[in-house]
Design a protein around this motif. Structure first.
Motif, mmCIF file in Angstrom:
data_model
loop_
_atom_site.group_PDB
_atom_site.id
_atom_site.type_symbol
_atom_site.label_atom_id
_atom_site.label_comp_id
_atom_site.label_asym_id
_atom_site.label_seq_id
_atom_site.Cartn_x
_atom_site.Cartn_y
_atom_site.Cartn_z
ATOM 1 N N ILE A 44 -22.260 -113.580 -4.049
ATOM 2 C CA ILE A 44 -21.544 -114.743 -3.546
ATOM 3 C C ILE A 44 -22.444 -115.960 -3.692
ATOM 4 C CG2 ILE A 44 -20.481 -115.807 -1.514
ATOM 5 C CD1 ILE A 44 -19.904 -112.908 -0.543
ATOM 6 N N THR A 45 -21.908 -117.010 -4.286
ATOM 7 C CA THR A 45 -22.638 -118.265 -4.445
ATOM 8 C C THR A 45 -21.873 -119.352 -3.708
ATOM 9 O OG1 THR A 45 -23.441 -117.565 -6.622
ATOM 10 C CG2 THR A 45 -23.559 -119.926 -6.115
ATOM 11 N N ILE A 46 -22.601 -120.094 -2.881
ATOM 12 C CA ILE A 46 -22.010 -121.213 -2.143
ATOM 13 C C ILE A 46 -22.740 -122.478 -2.560
ATOM 14 C CG2 ILE A 46 -21.489 -122.199 0.120
ATOM 15 C CD1 ILE A 46 -21.544 -119.361 1.271
ATOM 16 N N ALA A 47 -22.003 -123.442 -3.062
ATOM 17 C CA ALA A 47 -22.563 -124.710 -3.517
ATOM 18 C C ALA A 47 -23.127 -125.494 -2.328
ATOM 19 C CB ALA A 47 -21.473 -125.534 -4.209
ATOM 20 N N PRO A 48 -24.067 -126.413 -2.583
ATOM 21 C CA PRO A 48 -24.557 -127.274 -1.503
ATOM 22 C C PRO A 48 -23.385 -127.956 -0.797
ATOM 23 C CG PRO A 48 -25.927 -127.534 -3.436
ATOM 24 C CD PRO A 48 -24.744 -126.680 -3.851
ATOM 25 N N GLY A 49 -23.398 -127.915 0.525
ATOM 26 C CA GLY A 49 -22.306 -128.485 1.315
ATOM 27 C C GLY A 49 -21.114 -127.566 1.468
ATOM 28 N N GLY A 50 -21.160 -126.389 0.846
ATOM 29 C CA GLY A 50 -20.038 -125.450 0.895
ATOM 30 C C GLY A 50 -20.084 -124.541 2.110
ATOM 31 N N SER A 51 -18.997 -123.814 2.299
ATOM 32 C CA SER A 51 -18.831 -122.978 3.491
ATOM 33 C C SER A 51 -17.901 -121.802 3.199
ATOM 34 C CB SER A 51 -18.225 -123.830 4.609
ATOM 35 O OG SER A 51 -17.705 -123.044 5.642
ATOM 36 N N THR A 52 -18.110 -120.708 3.914
ATOM 37 C CA THR A 52 -17.215 -119.557 3.808
ATOM 38 C C THR A 52 -15.902 -119.796 4.545
ATOM 39 O OG1 THR A 52 -18.104 -118.536 5.817
ATOM 40 C CG2 THR A 52 -19.142 -117.923 3.720
ATOM 41 N N GLY A 53 -15.868 -120.794 5.440
ATOM 42 C CA GLY A 53 -14.743 -120.955 6.351
ATOM 43 C C GLY A 53 -14.887 -119.942 7.474
ATOM 44 N N TRP A 54 -14.233 -120.190 8.590
ATOM 45 C CA TRP A 54 -14.300 -119.275 9.736
ATOM 46 C C TRP A 54 -13.560 -117.988 9.395
ATOM 47 C CZ3 TRP A 54 -17.462 -120.182 13.695
ATOM 48 C CH2 TRP A 54 -17.914 -121.489 13.882
ATOM 49 N N HIS A 55 -14.161 -116.851 9.726
ATOM 50 C CA HIS A 55 -13.577 -115.552 9.394
ATOM 51 C C HIS A 55 -14.263 -114.446 10.193
ATOM 52 C CE1 HIS A 55 -17.153 -115.726 6.838
ATOM 53 N NE2 HIS A 55 -17.130 -114.398 6.838
ATOM 54 N N TYR A 56 -13.734 -113.236 10.049
ATOM 55 C CA TYR A 56 -14.402 -112.033 10.563
ATOM 56 C C TYR A 56 -14.152 -110.898 9.584
ATOM 57 C CZ TYR A 56 -9.829 -110.429 12.301
ATOM 58 O OH TYR A 56 -8.520 -110.031 12.390
ATOM 59 N N VAL A 116 -19.012 -118.357 10.662
ATOM 60 C CA VAL A 116 -18.948 -119.141 9.435
ATOM 61 C C VAL A 116 -20.338 -119.145 8.812
ATOM 62 C CG1 VAL A 116 -19.424 -121.368 10.558
ATOM 63 C CG2 VAL A 116 -18.154 -121.332 8.403
ATOM 64 N N GLY A 117 -20.380 -119.097 7.492
ATOM 65 C CA GLY A 117 -21.632 -119.229 6.750
ATOM 66 C C GLY A 117 -21.584 -120.532 5.975
ATOM 67 N N ARG A 118 -22.656 -121.340 6.094
ATOM 68 C CA ARG A 118 -22.664 -122.637 5.420
ATOM 69 C C ARG A 118 -23.946 -122.817 4.618
ATOM 70 N NH1 ARG A 118 -22.081 -127.064 9.722
ATOM 71 N NH2 ARG A 118 -23.509 -125.762 10.891
ATOM 72 N N ASN A 119 -23.840 -123.597 3.560
ATOM 73 C CA ASN A 119 -25.003 -123.998 2.777
ATOM 74 C C ASN A 119 -25.273 -125.462 3.091
ATOM 75 O OD1 ASN A 119 -26.987 -124.638 0.979
ATOM 76 N ND2 ASN A 119 -25.867 -124.022 -0.851
ATOM 77 N N LEU A 120 -26.232 -125.701 3.963
ATOM 78 C CA LEU A 120 -26.584 -127.068 4.349
ATOM 79 C C LEU A 120 -27.723 -127.616 3.506
ATOM 80 C CD1 LEU A 120 -26.384 -126.642 8.241
ATOM 81 C CD2 LEU A 120 -24.604 -127.403 6.648
ATOM 82 N N GLY A 121 -28.224 -126.800 2.583
ATOM 83 C CA GLY A 121 -29.358 -127.207 1.758
ATOM 84 C C GLY A 121 -28.950 -127.865 0.449
ATOM 85 N N PRO A 122 -29.967 -128.271 -0.338
ATOM 86 C CA PRO A 122 -29.709 -128.973 -1.596
ATOM 87 C C PRO A 122 -29.484 -128.059 -2.800
ATOM 88 C CG PRO A 122 -32.051 -128.970 -1.153
ATOM 89 C CD PRO A 122 -31.382 -128.292 0.033
ATOM 90 N N ALA A 123 -29.778 -126.781 -2.662
ATOM 91 C CA ALA A 123 -29.670 -125.844 -3.784
ATOM 92 C C ALA A 123 -28.537 -124.854 -3.526
ATOM 93 C CB ALA A 123 -30.984 -125.083 -3.946
#
Length: 145
Positions: free
Chosen positions: A54-66, A110-117
């Motif tokens: 799974i790749t999440i772009a900078p600023g991206g998110s999985t959205g809320w889930h379980y 939720v999983g988020r990418n708050l970083g630059p990479a």
């Protein structure tokens, strides 16, 4: 149809119509900037074993889930910011870190990418055969997804 039974049917239909128009309902928060590719999958004795990258772009998110099953992951690159439904961080995972997630609707996250990479994870799902990898959930009031 007897009069009492007809009244019950009419009451049920009326209640259903009212409940169906009782106002807005909470909606799921879709992921953004997420790409996934399946690396392997097998079903053994009614259990699915699925490995994905799974790749999440900078600023991206999985959205809320379980998840209905067990989830194990390894952060391959970037940093995962993980938040629980109580609107608090329950972990920040850099490259090389393992992660596990509790299962069931009581463990919305939720999983988020708050970083630059880009964030890259390898994830193993162990779940009842035929069930979804995750179940979307509405924002529990945190104001972010």
């Amino acid at each position: 149809m007897t009069p009492p039974r007809r009244s019950l049917v009419l009451l049920t239909v009326a209640a259903s119509a009212l409940l169906g128009h009782a106002g807005p309902t909470a909606s799921a928060t879709p992921g953004t900037g997420v790409e996934a590719r399946t690396l392997s999958e097998a079903t053994v004795d009614g259990v699915d074993y699925i490995t994905r990258e799974i790749t999440i772009a900078p600023g991206g998110s999985t959205g809320w889930h379980y998840h209905d099953g067990q989830v194990y992951g390894l952060i391959r690159g970037g940093t995962l910011s993980h938040d629980a439904a109580a609107c608090v961080s329950d972990g920040v995972y850099p490259a090389g870190a393992p992660i596990t997630e509790a299962s069931g609707p009581g463990h919305v996250h939720v999983g988020r990418n708050l970083g630059p990479a880009p964030l890259v994870m390898w994830v193993l799902y162990i779940k009842p055969a035929g069930t979804p990898l995750s179940v979307d959930a509405p924002d529990p009031g945190c104001g972010f997804a």
